[in-house]
Design a protein around this motif. Structure first.
Motif, short mmCIF file in Angstrom:
data_model
loop_
_atom_site.label_atom_id
_atom_site.label_comp_id
_atom_site.label_asym_id
_atom_site.label_seq_id
_atom_site.Cartn_x
_atom_site.Cartn_y
_atom_site.Cartn_z
N ALA A 63 -13.92 -14.98 13.54
CA ALA A 63 -13.15 -14.90 14.85
C ALA A 63 -11.82 -14.79 14.81
O ALA A 63 -11.21 -13.92 15.68
N ASP A 64 -11.41 -14.93 13.54
CA ASP A 64 -9.69 -14.39 13.33
C ASP A 64 -9.72 -12.87 13.33
O ASP A 64 -8.81 -12.40 13.83
N TYR A 65 -10.62 -12.35 12.64
CA TYR A 65 -10.69 -10.73 12.59
C TYR A 65 -10.86 -10.30 14.00
O TYR A 65 -10.25 -9.21 14.46
N ALA A 66 -11.73 -10.70 14.65
CA ALA A 66 -11.94 -10.36 16.06
C ALA A 66 -10.70 -10.46 16.96
O ALA A 66 -10.60 -9.69 17.87
N SER A 67 -9.90 -11.54 16.81
CA SER A 67 -8.80 -11.74 17.49
C SER A 67 -7.72 -10.75 17.46
O SER A 67 -6.98 -10.24 18.09
N ARG A 68 -7.76 -10.11 16.26
CA ARG A 68 -7.10 -8.90 15.64
C ARG A 68 -7.49 -7.61 16.14
O ARG A 68 -7.06 -6.69 15.51
N GLY A 69 -8.75 -7.46 16.80
CA GLY A 69 -9.24 -6.27 17.20
C GLY A 69 -9.97 -5.54 16.08
O GLY A 69 -10.33 -4.28 16.20
N LEU A 70 -10.37 -6.24 15.17
CA LEU A 70 -11.19 -5.84 13.92
C LEU A 70 -12.58 -6.23 14.14
O LEU A 70 -12.96 -7.38 14.78
N ARG A 71 -13.88 -5.36 13.67
CA ARG A 71 -15.13 -5.45 13.83
C ARG A 71 -15.44 -5.89 12.39
O ARG A 71 -14.99 -5.64 11.34
N SER A 72 -16.45 -7.17 12.36
CA SER A 72 -16.90 -7.56 11.18
C SER A 72 -18.31 -7.31 11.07
O SER A 72 -19.21 -7.31 11.89
N MET A 73 -18.71 -6.97 9.80
CA MET A 73 -20.20 -6.66 9.40
C MET A 73 -20.31 -7.65 8.52
O MET A 73 -19.70 -7.54 7.17
N ALA A 74 -21.47 -8.39 8.52
CA ALA A 74 -21.77 -9.45 7.49
C ALA A 74 -22.76 -8.45 6.75
O ALA A 74 -23.55 -7.66 6.96
N LEU A 75 -22.53 -8.84 5.26
CA LEU A 75 -23.66 -8.40 4.22
C LEU A 75 -24.29 -9.48 3.34
O LEU A 75 -23.72 -10.46 2.85
N ALA A 76 -25.70 -9.28 3.35
CA ALA A 76 -26.39 -10.26 2.78
C ALA A 76 -27.71 -9.61 1.83
O ALA A 76 -27.62 -8.27 1.88
N TYR A 77 -28.16 -10.45 0.93
CA TYR A 77 -29.39 -9.96 0.12
C TYR A 77 -30.34 -10.95 -0.24
O TYR A 77 -30.17 -12.05 0.11
N LYS A 78 -31.43 -10.43 -0.82
CA LYS A 78 -32.14 -11.45 -1.56
C LYS A 78 -33.22 -10.73 -2.41
O LYS A 78 -33.56 -9.49 -2.39
#
Length: 918
Positions: free
Chosen positions: A500-515
């Motif tokens: 949410a903090d990144y979004a408020s600064r106009g940044l897009r977030s991409m989540a990274l995961a694995y298994k």
């Protein structure tokens, strides 16, 4: 049927129904059927508005109000008996018209060259076989193939797709690529249907097959181009102002001529015919014949200087319009920003890492060297970089010529690849060690992409990336400092807060995961839901389209010049505001209006909103046009920038349309008045400075040329109102010598004067402020003109004084009279030398600007002195112009005249600079 309804029909119908409606099939059309349809629908091209004929363009340069005034002025001169003078005035008009036509034609050729692109080709399916054709031969019903890097040649329905993503920024201004699939999803914003692609956009990643349902002018691209072509350009502010000035000068000249006509009859008792000729001569004398060529030269010089700064101007008058600009309606993507996604932060549950050009900063404290493969020392970062690079279909190819690298894929994935390369990660080596076995492509439902790789002899690894909200819910474990543990609610809240903090600064977030999964699982049969369940959450990669480096200074200079910049973008409200605040475009208090909100506003509400800090997001083409139009309704002079077809209507409506030359569409370039060949927003500021300089130079010229009218008129006034007792100190031919001879070249030199140092620290001139204003009149008539009149009149009486006046009558003929009138002419010429130097600046010292910097003025000064000398020594010419040879003391007096006049005006400028109220 309405275009939107047609789009919905093709989007919502099943593929088979689309084939039926278009009378086609998966095997495509036959060549014979395609040929028939090509005759019916026409070529798949965007038609340009019918160009103005060359003859019409040519004659337009000879029919402005000022040009007409000069034609009439020349005719009056011929009627009054001065044939040579009339021909000279007409020649001035002809030369100016030809020069203006040549300049605009050269600009048009440069624009055509910029738009001249190589023909594009498309791979179609004809009778079941693949075939490459010129895209202009594509017809509705054609099935064609798309892959990464292709330009989409028509509006079409997707019939099959794999990891398909399309960059639609040229159409909707949205910097984030749209995912495209066969399944229908209306999406958010304009042109967001998941199974439709549009002409003029570009494939970012993946492959697809599509069937064209609209080509050429029937596409959305063509529809907007058509809307643009229906608009008519308004008269430029400079043209309107010159027309007004022409009327003013005509009224003044005719009024003065009438006064002199009456005075000649009643005071000097001239016969009617002689009084008419005298009055006509005075009318011609008061018309500034050099105004039109000076304006043209000023504009041409501005065009030349702007071309060196990567700004190509198509019409001369557009240069000055830039100088009046009060508002710039600017697109965001590719104009204020680089149109290149860049990673800014890497976030793991243990820490945040700021991505810089050379390395990464841990919490702003510890700088890590990329050459040391810093990510290897941090197990969480190592996994995050590994996922970002391997779960990725985009490649970055270095530019052999040293320019920007070529991206084959989507900007989002490119940012991850570039980040991994900066970290020193070698993807090719990693793929040898961990070969890819399968890809689970991205789609708009899951908003995720996964790849499956061999991990070791007994395990596979699933690498997943996607939107935060759609990926985090698939995770039940978390990696912290290299250790895997169950994810708690507190972990989820921390990740949510960071996102949410990144979004408020106009940044897009991409989540990274694995298994990790065991070898006993068949990776070719495992379904997506099982592969992407029970994932280990590693962290976030945040990105944005960064501002251009030069934009900060450009925005600052605009603010200093009291020019507002209004962002009008197809991007989201959050992103738009974050970028606007970051680059200093607006404060954090700025109102953000979405396209949907704009639709609900009346024009009156919109005009009110436009007076305050405002940003427009998620806007459609017609809405940008409406914004520009309502800005103009508020009395603003609007410059609108853009590169996409969506910008074209606004570019055409604006007082000055500015298109991007490198990334701009042909439609945008055709609609614009100016094209930035380097797509650099800072070039706009430089162009505005040149525009202001042009207007300032025209006003300087006007001040200079009107100044000589005062000492020219005073001798005639003395003659008329003394009832002829004071012989005419200056003849009509001498007056015309100044106007068409000695004044002309120095005046033209003012047209090439560089901008004053403080020109971009002043507000734009108001529309209500005219070229011939109170300041010009006072400076020309009551300061420069008055001083010149006193000196030239004194020179006349001084010559007579040397020869016995007032004890003897003033000489009415003979050598004394000839010398006296020659000295009057010489005094005007040499005071004008001082005046042209004084007119170079308004409040800044001419010595500070550089006394000899404008060589054109000095060439003009040398020319007028030589011309005056020739007039005084050449037999035959002496009789025509009533001149004679001067003594050495006369010449010494004349050469010394400019010095005190320049120093006196320097004192005035110093007082004005230090005491603004004086």
């Amino acid at each position: 049927m309405d275009e939107n309804k047609i789009r919905e029909l093709y989007a919502q119908n099943e593929v088979q129904q689309v084939f039926t409606n278009l009378q086609s099939s998966s095997s495509g059309l036959s060549d014979e059927e395609a040929a028939e349809r090509l005759k019916k629908y026409g070529a798949n091209t965007i038609k340009k508005a019918a160009a103005e004929s060359e003859w019409k363009t040519f004659f337009k340069n000879f029919s402005s109000m000022m040009a007409i005034l000069l034609w009439i002025s020349g005719l009056i001169a011929i009627v009054s008996g001065t044939l040579e003078l009339g021909i000279a005035i007409w020649l001035v008009n002809i030369i100016n018209g030809l020069f203006s036509f040549w300049q605009e034609r050269a600009a048009k050729r440069a624009t055509d060259a910029l738009n001249n692109m190589l023909p594009s080709y498309v791979e179609v399916i004809r009778s079941g076989k693949k075939k490459q054709i010129n895209s202009k031969d594509l017809v509705p019903g054609d099935v064609f193939v798309l892959q990464a890097g292709n330009s989409i040649p028509a509006d079409a329905r997707i019939i099959s797709a794999s990891s398909m993503q399309v960059d639609q920024s040229a159409l909707n201004g949205e910097s984030v690529p749209e995912s495209k699939t066969v399944k229908y999803d209306p999406g958010e914003g304009s042109y967001a249907e998941s199974n439709l692609v549009y002409s003029g956009t570009t494939v970012g990643a993946g492959t697809a097959r599509a069937i064209a349902f609209a080509t050429g002018m029937n596409t959305e691209f063509g529809r907007i181009a058509s809307l643009t072509q229906k608009q008519t350009k308004t008269t430029s502010p400079l043209t309107a102002e010159l027309n007004r000035l022409t009327k003013q000068i005509s009224i003044i000249a005719i009024a003065i001529g009438l006064i002199f006509f009456i005075a000649a009859i009643f005071f000097v008792k001239y016969p009617l015919a002689k009084a008419s000729i005298f009055a006509l001569g005075m009318i011609v004398a008061f018309i500034p014949e050099g105004l039109l060529p000076t304006v043209t030269l000023s504009l041409a010089q501005g065009v030349k200087r702007m071309a060196k700064k990567h700004a190509l101007v198509k019409e001369l008058n557009s240069v000055e319009t830039l100088g009046e600009t009060t508002v710039i309606c600017s697109d965001k993507t590719g104009t204020l920003t680089q149109n290149q996604m860049t990673i800014h932060y890497l976030w793991t549950p243990a820490n945040e890492y700021h991505v810089t050009g050379n390395g990464y900063v841990n919490n702003g404290q510890i700088e890590l060297n990329t050459k040391q493969l810093w990510y290897e020392e941090n197990l969480d970062l190592r996994k995050l970089v590994q996922i970002a690079a391997l779960d990725n279909d985009t490649s970055v190819q270095p530019n052999k010529k040293g320019g920007k690298p070529k991206i084959l894929g989507t900007p989002t994935e490119a940012s991850l690849i570039v980040m991994a390369q900066k970290a020193g990660f070698d993807k090719q080596k990693a793929l040898v060690k961990y070969p890819r076995l399968r890809e689970l492509p991205f789609d708009s439902d899951r908003k995720r992409m996964s790849t499956i790789h061999r991990w070791d002899d007994t395990h596979y690894i699933v690498l997943t990336k996607g939107s935060y909200s759609d990926t985090i819910k698939q995770c039940d474990r978390i990696q912290v400092n290299g250790k895997i543990r169950p994810m708690t609610e507190a972990d989820r809240l921390r990740a949510k807060k960071a996102n949410a903090d990144y979004a408020s600064r106009g940044l897009r977030s991409m989540a990274l995961a694995y298994k990790i999964i065991d070898h006993d699982v068949d990776v070719n049969k495992i379904n997506i839901a099982d592969a992407e369940s029970n994932l280990v959450f590693v962290g976030l990669a945040t990105m944005s389209d960064p501002p251009r480096p030069e934009i900060y200074d450009a925005v600052k200079r605009c603010h200093q010049a009291k020019i507002r910049i209004i962002m009008v973008t197809g991007d989201s409200k959050l992103t738009a505001k974050a970028v606007a605040v970051q680059i200093g475009l607006t404060s954090d208090k700025a109102r953000v209006i979405s396209g949907n909100e704009l639709d609900k506003m009346s024009d009156e509400e919109l005009r009110h909103a436009l007076k305050d800090e405002v940003i427009f997001a998620r806007v459609a083409p017609e809405q940008k046009y409406r914004i520009v139009k309502n800005c103009q309704a508020n009395g603003e002079v609007v410059a609108s920038t853009g590169d996409g077809v969506n910008d074209a209507p606004a570019l055409k409506q604006a007082d000055i349309g500015i298109a991007m030359g490198m990334t701009g569409t042909d439609v945008a370039k055709d609609a614009a008045n100016m094209i930035l060949t380097d797509d650099n927003f800072a070039s706009i500021v430089a162009a505005i400075e040149e525009g202001r300089a042009v207007y300032s130079n025209i006003r300087k010229f006007l001040t200079y040329i009107l100044t000589s009218n005062v000492p020219e008129a005073i001798p005639s006034v003395l003659f008329l109102f003394s009832a002829g007792l004071i012989p005419l100190p200056m003849t009509v031919m001498q007056i015309l010598t100044v106007d068409l001879g000695t004044d002309m070249l120095p005046a033209l030199g003012l047209g090439a004067e560089a901008a004053d140092p403080d020109i971009m620290k002043q507000p734009p001139r108001k529309r209500s402020e005219h070229l011939l204003n109170k300041g010009v009149i006072i400076k020309a008539f009551c300061w420069y003109g008055l001083l010149s009149s006193i000196i030239s009149t004194a020179a006349y009486f001084f010559v007579n004084y040397q020869n016995g006046w007032p004890n003897v009558a003033l000489a009415a003929n003979g050598s004394i009279y000839m010398r006296a009138t020659t000295m009057v002419l010489g005094a005007i010429v040499f005071t004008q030398v001082a005046n042209v130097l004084n007119c170079r600046t308004n409040t800044v010292s001419v010595f500070k600007k550089g006394l000899f910097k404008n060589k054109n003025i000095w060439y003009g000064i040398i020319f007028e002195i030589i011309l005056f000398f020739i007039l005084t020594v050449t037999p035959g010419i002496q009789q025509v112009f009533n001149t004679t040879i001067l003594t050495m003391s006369d010449w010494l007096f004349l050469f010394l005249l400019p010095v005190p006049l320049v120093l006196l005006d320097e004192l005035r400028k110093w007082l004005m600079y230090h005491h603004k109220n004086i």
